[in-house]
Design a protein around this motif. Structure first.
Motif, PDB file in Angstrom:
ATOM      1  N   ASN A   1       3.173  13.542   8.271  1.00  0.00           N
ATOM      2  CA  ASN A   1       1.933  14.313   8.138  1.00  0.00           C
ATOM      3  C   ASN A   1       2.209  15.805   7.919  1.00  0.00           C
ATOM      4  N   ALA A   2       3.120  16.119   6.985  1.00  0.00           N
ATOM      5  CA  ALA A   2       3.522  17.507   6.740  1.00  0.00           C
ATOM      6  C   ALA A   2       2.984  18.069   5.426  1.00  0.00           C
ATOM      7  N   GLU A   3       2.034  17.398   4.805  1.00  0.00           N
ATOM      8  CA  GLU A   3       1.503  17.887   3.530  1.00  0.00           C
ATOM      9  C   GLU A   3       0.846  19.257   3.691  1.00  0.00           C
ATOM     10  N   ARG A   4       0.118  19.422   4.773  1.00  0.00           N
ATOM     11  CA  ARG A   4      -0.576  20.701   5.023  1.00  0.00           C
ATOM     12  C   ARG A   4       0.439  21.829   5.242  1.00  0.00           C
ATOM     13  N   GLN A   5       1.508  21.516   5.943  1.00  0.00           N
ATOM     14  CA  GLN A   5       2.564  22.502   6.186  1.00  0.00           C
ATOM     15  C   GLN A   5       3.204  22.937   4.865  1.00  0.00           C
ATOM     16  N   LEU A   6       3.464  21.986   3.965  1.00  0.00           N
ATOM     17  CA  LEU A   6       4.035  22.300   2.663  1.00  0.00           C
ATOM     18  C   LEU A   6       3.063  23.143   1.851  1.00  0.00           C
ATOM     19  N   ARG A   7       1.798  22.760   1.849  1.00  0.00           N
ATOM     20  CA  ARG A   7       0.777  23.518   1.114  1.00  0.00           C
ATOM     21  C   ARG A   7       0.750  24.971   1.597  1.00  0.00           C
ATOM     22  N   ARG A   8       0.841  25.163   2.919  1.00  0.00           N
ATOM     23  CA  ARG A   8       0.833  26.509   3.502  1.00  0.00           C
ATOM     24  C   ARG A   8       2.086  27.283   3.073  1.00  0.00           C
ATOM     25  N   GLU A   9       3.247  26.613   3.084  1.00  0.00           N
ATOM     26  CA  GLU A   9       4.489  27.259   2.648  1.00  0.00           C
ATOM     27  C   GLU A   9       4.363  27.754   1.212  1.00  0.00           C
ATOM     28  N   VAL A  10       3.826  26.918   0.329  1.00  0.00           N
ATOM     29  CA  VAL A  10       3.668  27.285  -1.081  1.00  0.00           C
ATOM     30  C   VAL A  10       2.690  28.449  -1.214  1.00  0.00           C
ATOM     31  N   GLU A  11       1.537  28.374  -0.556  1.00  0.00           N
ATOM     32  CA  GLU A  11       0.543  29.451  -0.640  1.00  0.00           C
ATOM     33  C   GLU A  11       1.119  30.777  -0.178  1.00  0.00           C
ATOM     34  N   ILE A  12       1.833  30.741   0.929  1.00  0.00           N
ATOM     35  CA  ILE A  12       2.412  31.977   1.473  1.00  0.00           C
ATOM     36  C   ILE A  12       3.441  32.544   0.506  1.00  0.00           C
ATOM     37  N   GLN A  13       4.405  31.728   0.123  1.00  0.00           N
ATOM     38  CA  GLN A  13       5.519  32.240  -0.654  1.00  0.00           C
ATOM     39  C   GLN A  13       5.117  32.644  -2.072  1.00  0.00           C
TER      40      GLN A  13
ATOM     41  N   GLN B   1       5.482  18.209  -9.140  1.00  0.00           N
ATOM     42  CA  GLN B   1       5.737  16.957  -8.444  1.00  0.00           C
ATOM     43  C   GLN B   1       5.681  15.793  -9.410  1.00  0.00           C
ATOM     44  N   ASP B   2       6.328  14.716  -8.994  1.00  0.00           N
ATOM     45  CA  ASP B   2       6.211  13.450  -9.703  1.00  0.00           C
ATOM     46  C   ASP B   2       5.773  12.416  -8.670  1.00  0.00           C
ATOM     47  N   ASP B   3       5.990  11.152  -8.927  1.00  0.00           N
ATOM     48  CA  ASP B   3       5.547  10.114  -7.987  1.00  0.00           C
ATOM     49  C   ASP B   3       6.370  10.081  -6.702  1.00  0.00           C
ATOM     50  N   ILE B   4       7.581  10.595  -6.745  1.00  0.00           N
ATOM     51  CA  ILE B   4       8.495  10.479  -5.607  1.00  0.00           C
ATOM     52  C   ILE B   4       8.762  11.819  -4.920  1.00  0.00           C
ATOM     53  N   TYR B   5       8.851  12.897  -5.712  1.00  0.00           N
ATOM     54  CA  TYR B   5       9.289  14.180  -5.173  1.00  0.00           C
ATOM     55  C   TYR B   5       8.292  15.305  -5.416  1.00  0.00           C
ATOM     56  N   PHE B   6       8.289  16.238  -4.489  1.00  0.00           N
ATOM     57  CA  PHE B   6       7.631  17.531  -4.668  1.00  0.00           C
ATOM     58  C   PHE B   6       8.779  18.528  -4.762  1.00  0.00           C
ATOM     59  N   VAL B   7       8.778  19.369  -5.798  1.00  0.00           N
ATOM     60  CA  VAL B   7       9.917  20.240  -6.068  1.00  0.00           C
ATOM     61  C   VAL B   7       9.476  21.700  -6.080  1.00  0.00           C
ATOM     62  N   LEU B   8      10.154  22.520  -5.285  1.00  0.00           N
ATOM     63  CA  LEU B   8       9.942  23.965  -5.291  1.00  0.00           C
ATOM     64  C   LEU B   8      11.050  24.591  -6.128  1.00  0.00           C
ATOM     65  N   ILE B   9      10.685  25.449  -7.066  1.00  0.00           N
ATOM     66  CA  ILE B   9      11.651  26.176  -7.881  1.00  0.00           C
ATOM     67  C   ILE B   9      11.817  27.547  -7.239  1.00  0.00           C
ATOM     68  N   LEU B  10      13.007  27.801  -6.721  1.00  0.00           N
ATOM     69  CA  LEU B  10      13.267  29.014  -5.951  1.00  0.00           C
ATOM     70  C   LEU B  10      14.313  29.896  -6.619  1.00  0.00           C
ATOM     71  N   GLU B  11      14.216  31.184  -6.337  1.00  0.00           N
ATOM     72  CA  GLU B  11      15.264  32.119  -6.714  1.00  0.00           C
ATOM     73  C   GLU B  11      16.586  31.622  -6.116  1.00  0.00           C
ATOM     74  N   TYR B  12      17.660  31.778  -6.855  1.00  0.00           N
ATOM     75  CA  TYR B  12      18.964  31.339  -6.381  1.00  0.00           C
ATOM     76  C   TYR B  12      19.691  32.497  -5.701  1.00  0.00           C
ATOM     77  N   ALA B  13      20.083  32.308  -4.454  1.00  0.00           N
ATOM     78  CA  ALA B  13      20.860  33.299  -3.704  1.00  0.00           C
ATOM     79  C   ALA B  13      22.312  32.836  -3.715  1.00  0.00           C
ATOM     80  N   ALA B  14      23.087  33.379  -4.616  1.00  0.00           N
ATOM     81  CA  ALA B  14      24.410  32.855  -4.951  1.00  0.00           C
ATOM     82  C   ALA B  14      25.415  32.858  -3.801  1.00  0.00           C
ATOM     83  N   LYS B  15      25.288  33.767  -2.853  1.00  0.00           N
ATOM     84  CA  LYS B  15      26.274  33.829  -1.772  1.00  0.00           C
ATOM     85  C   LYS B  15      25.865  33.033  -0.544  1.00  0.00           C
TER      86      LYS B  15
END
Length: 149
Positions: A46-58, A74-88
Motif C-alpha cells: 500500500n505504498a502508491e500514495r507514498q510514491l505519488r508524494r515522492e514524485v510530487e515533492i521532487q 510506467q508500464d504494466d510491471i514497473y514504475f520508473v523514476l528518471i533521476l540525475e546521475y550522481a557519478a561518485k
C-alpha cells in the motif's frame, strides 16, 4: 517513454521496492539513473500514495544540492523514476572506504547539505531520512540529497 528508450547498465543501488541502474538515453546519449520500482510490490504494501508524494515533492524542487527528478513513466510491471546521475555515489560508501573526510571537504559537504535543507524547509518539505546513504556525490564533488520517499 519506456525502458526500451534506454541502454540500461549495471545496478548502482537497491531500495525497499526496487533497484537503481545507470542508464543512457538512446537518442540523446544523456546519462541518468533509473529507479525501477515494482508496481506489484508497491500495491502489496500500500505504498502508491507514498510514491505519488515522492514524485510530487521532487518534481517541484530545484536546487543544486538536491538530486533532480527528470521524469517518470510506467508500464504494466514497473514504475520508473528518471533521476540525475550522481557519478561518485553515496557519501556512506566514501566514508567506509576512507574512514573519514578531510576537514575542508567535510565542511563543504555540511554547508551544501545545510543550504539544501534550508531550501526544502522553505518549501515546507521535511526530509525524514538525512543520512550518508541518502547524500550522493556528483562528478564535481557536490552533495545531492536523494530519496524523498
Amino acid at each position: 517513454m519506456s525502458l526500451k528508450s534506454f541502454d540500461i547498465g549495471h545496478g548502482i543501488g537497491k531500495g525497499q521496492f526496487g533497484r537503481v541502474y545507470i542508464a543512457r538515453k538512446k537518442i540523446s546519449g544523456y546519462i541518468v539513473a533509473l529507479k525501477v520500482l515494482s508496481i506489484g510490490e508497491l500495491i502489496k504494501v500500500n505504498a502508491e500514495r507514498q510514491l505519488r508524494r515522492e514524485v510530487e515533492i521532487q518534481m517541484n524542487l530545484r536546487h543544486p544540492n538536491i538530486l533532480r527528478l527528470l521524469g517518470y513513466f510506467q508500464d504494466d510491471i514497473y514504475f520508473v523514476l528518471i533521476l540525475e546521475y550522481a557519478a561518485k555515489g553515496e557519501l556512506y560508501k566514501q566514508l567506509v572506504k576512507s574512514g573519514r573526510l578531510k576537514e575542508k571537504k567535510a565542511s563543504r559537504y555540511i554547508a551544501q547539505t545545510a543550504r539544501a535543507l534550508s531550501y526544502i524547509y522553505q518549501k515546507h518539505v521535511i526530509h525524514r531520512g538525512i543520512k550518508p546513504e541518502n547524500l550522493l556525490i556528483d562528478l564535481n564533488n557536490e552533495i545531492k540529497i536523494a530519496d524523498f520517499g
